[in-house]
Design an enzyme around this catalytic site. Structure first.
Site, PDB file in Angstrom:
ATOM      1  N   GLU A   1      40.123  67.059 -37.790  1.00 22.52           N
ATOM      2  CA  GLU A   1      41.260  67.730 -37.143  1.00 22.52           C
ATOM      3  C   GLU A   1      40.844  69.004 -36.432  1.00 22.52           C
ATOM      4  O   GLU A   1      41.627  69.598 -35.698  1.00 22.52           O
ATOM      5  CB  GLU A   1      42.364  67.997 -38.181  1.00 22.52           C
TER       6      GLU A   1
ATOM      7  N   CYS B   1      37.275  66.722 -46.384  1.00 20.88           N
ATOM      8  CA  CYS B   1      36.654  67.902 -46.983  1.00 20.88           C
ATOM      9  C   CYS B   1      36.786  67.867 -48.512  1.00 20.88           C
ATOM     10  O   CYS B   1      36.229  66.990 -49.153  1.00 20.88           O
ATOM     11  CB  CYS B   1      37.222  69.190 -46.375  1.00 20.88           C
TER      12      CYS B   1
ATOM     13  N   HIS C   1      35.620  68.317 -40.688  1.00 24.39           N
ATOM     14  CA  HIS C   1      37.048  68.384 -40.375  1.00 24.39           C
ATOM     15  C   HIS C   1      37.344  67.698 -39.042  1.00 24.39           C
ATOM     16  O   HIS C   1      37.230  68.333 -37.994  1.00 24.39           O
ATOM     17  CB  HIS C   1      37.502  69.835 -40.317  1.00 24.39           C
TER      18      HIS C   1
END
Lengths: 261, 210
Positions: free
Chosen positions: B190, B81, B188
């Site tokens: 994650e 990001c 993202h």
């Protein structure tokens, strides 16, 4: 192309997961973590977790339920976040930048602020500047009366006299990254979204609007998107139906929306 | 094999740490130059404003370290990001700001107007990613897999070869980079369920092979 999001909303009250109706009736559903594990397995798009306890800080997990008792809502957040490989928005009793910092540190990605955003709107700007607009969700609870729509704060108990469209615009100007739009009249009723409200607010702002309150059948979701919402959320339907994610997504596909399966 | 996640006061590191821990990586969150030097792979995550992110890296003495000692010595660096955007030369977010200058290119606003109706920015949600390389970050992932995005600015790398993935929101934009040992994602991983964890696994395998 960006796909519309389908979002479960979990409500935490005094350390227990609850369902809500018109912001006044609350029924205990159980452990605050069970549903999160299920949603993770289903690979849901995103999760919104709101602490709607009347008083901040208390958990009071029932010892007789066999569920783990958490010291406070922040402990629940930490436990939820460690299981959650999806975007997590946390809201409820958020009043200061320090608290927001703590919420992110414990693993949330966005914070939803309602009453404090209305009463001290500088907080929106502070959070947005410090953590980015994408992390700042302004939650707006709306009551419909004969005179029209009105923003309500303090868990739907405090009338503000403010029109949701003008408040949503101000929230955007002050740095909000998303609007979570709830309707007191529709909450828990299962009669569908307040489409007119969603239309008005979505047209007034350029940031994403998350529609919530009123979903009773999967077909209601598409109406929220058609009204202009970027994401459709619901609470109760996720508890009382099996495979609520698949069911909701299939209904959206049938209505012609490209969703993430 | 230690993975160091850089803690420079920008956004949610917990979710990145949780994801790597879930994958069994030996992960440490730190801004200590010694810890970063000793790590096998370094992750630069981050959410927030570009200018502030750069200022924090400089205050901590990490900007030069990342450029000279990590990227400069071909050691694995993963930007996520804001961490991806910081790798470039400069950004136009709230004025002009110099970046790390590791990947040639600039950062600019996504899908600028006029658009009718205007595209909503920030670009928030799940979007398809078209991988332009079969090895690397997207190895073994299905075509057009969806990942979770939250951003208002995008990277525009100078060299087409540095683009590893593309997405679309009002315009087609580069959403992943592979520039030697420096890899990055605008989305993202994650927060992108199994697809994201698979991508992080690919990076961990790359780190192990270095």
């Amino acid at each position: 192309m960006l796909m519309p999001r389908l979002i479960p909303v979990l409500l935490l009250m005094n350390g227990q997961l609850v369902r809500s109706e018109t912001f006044t009736t609350h029924q205990i559903i159980g452990d605050p973590l069970h549903e999160v594990a299920r949603f993770n397995e289903w690979k849901v798009d995103e999760l919104i977790y709101l602490d709607i306890s009347r008083t901040a800080g208390l958990a009071q997990g029932r010892r007789d339920s066999g569920n783990r008792a958490y010291a406070d809502a922040m402990e629940v957040l930490e436990a939820v976040a460690s299981h959650c490989f999806m975007p997590l928005t946390w809201g409820g009793h958020v009043t200061s930048l320090d608290q927001v910092r703590d919420i992110f540190k414990r693993g949330a990605d966005k914070v939803a602020i309602n009453t404090a955003a209305f009463e001290t709107p500088e907080l929106i700007t502070q959070v947005s500047k410090r953590f980015g607009a994408q992390a700042m969700v302004v939650s707006i609870d709306v009551r419909q009366t004969e005179d029209g729509y009105e923003v309500m704060t303090r868990g739907g108990r405090e009338p503000t006299g403010r029109d949701p469209v003008s408040w949503a615009k101000e929230a955007e100007d002050r740095g909000a990254g998303e609007i979570l739009l709830q309707s007191l009249n529709r909450d828990g009723r299962g009669t569908g979204y307040d489409v007119a409200l969603i239309e008005q607010v979505s047209q007034a702002v350029t940031i994403p609007v998350i529609a919530c309150s009123g979903v009773g059948v999967y077909e209601h979701y598409a109406k929220g998107l058609k009204a202009g919402a970027d994401a459709v959320a619901a609470a109760n339907i996720w508890h009382f139906k099996e495979l609520a994610d698949r069911g909701g997504k299939r209904a959206l596909q049938r209505a012609g929306f490209d969703v993430r399966m | 094999m230690t993975i160091a996640i850089i803690d420079y006061g920008m956004g949610n590191l917990t979710s990145v740490r949780n994801a790597f821990a879930h994958l069994g990586a030996d992960v440490v969150v730190s801004h200590d130059p010694g810890v970063l030097r000793a790590a096998k792979g370094v992750v630069l995550p981050g959410v927030g404003a570009f200018g502030e992110g750069m200022a924090h890296l400089q205050e901590l003495g990490l900007a030069q370290l990342l450029k000279d000692e990590i990227a400069g010595q071909h050691r694995p660096l993963l930007g996520i990001c804001l961490g991806m955007q910081l790798l470039l030369d400069d950004s136009a977010e709230h004025g002009q700001h110099k970046g790390l200058g590791i990947v040639p290119g600039k950062v600019r606003r996504l899908a600028p107007p006029p658009h009718d109706p205007p595209y909503r920015v920030p670009h928030v949600g799940w979007n398809h990613v078209e991988a332009s390389k079969t090895e690397g970050l997207f190895k073994g992932l299905p075509e057009n897999e969806a990942f979770y995005f939250v951003h208002s600015f995008v990277c525009q790398p100078e060299r087409p070869d540095d683009a590893a993935g593309w997405s679309e929101h009002g315009e087609r934009f580069v959403c992943a980079l592979e520039h030697g040992s420096v890899w990055a994602a605008q989305f993202h991983p994650e927060k992108s369920h199994k697809a994201g964890l698979a991508l992080l696994t690919n990076w961990l395998e790359f780190v192990a092979s270095c």
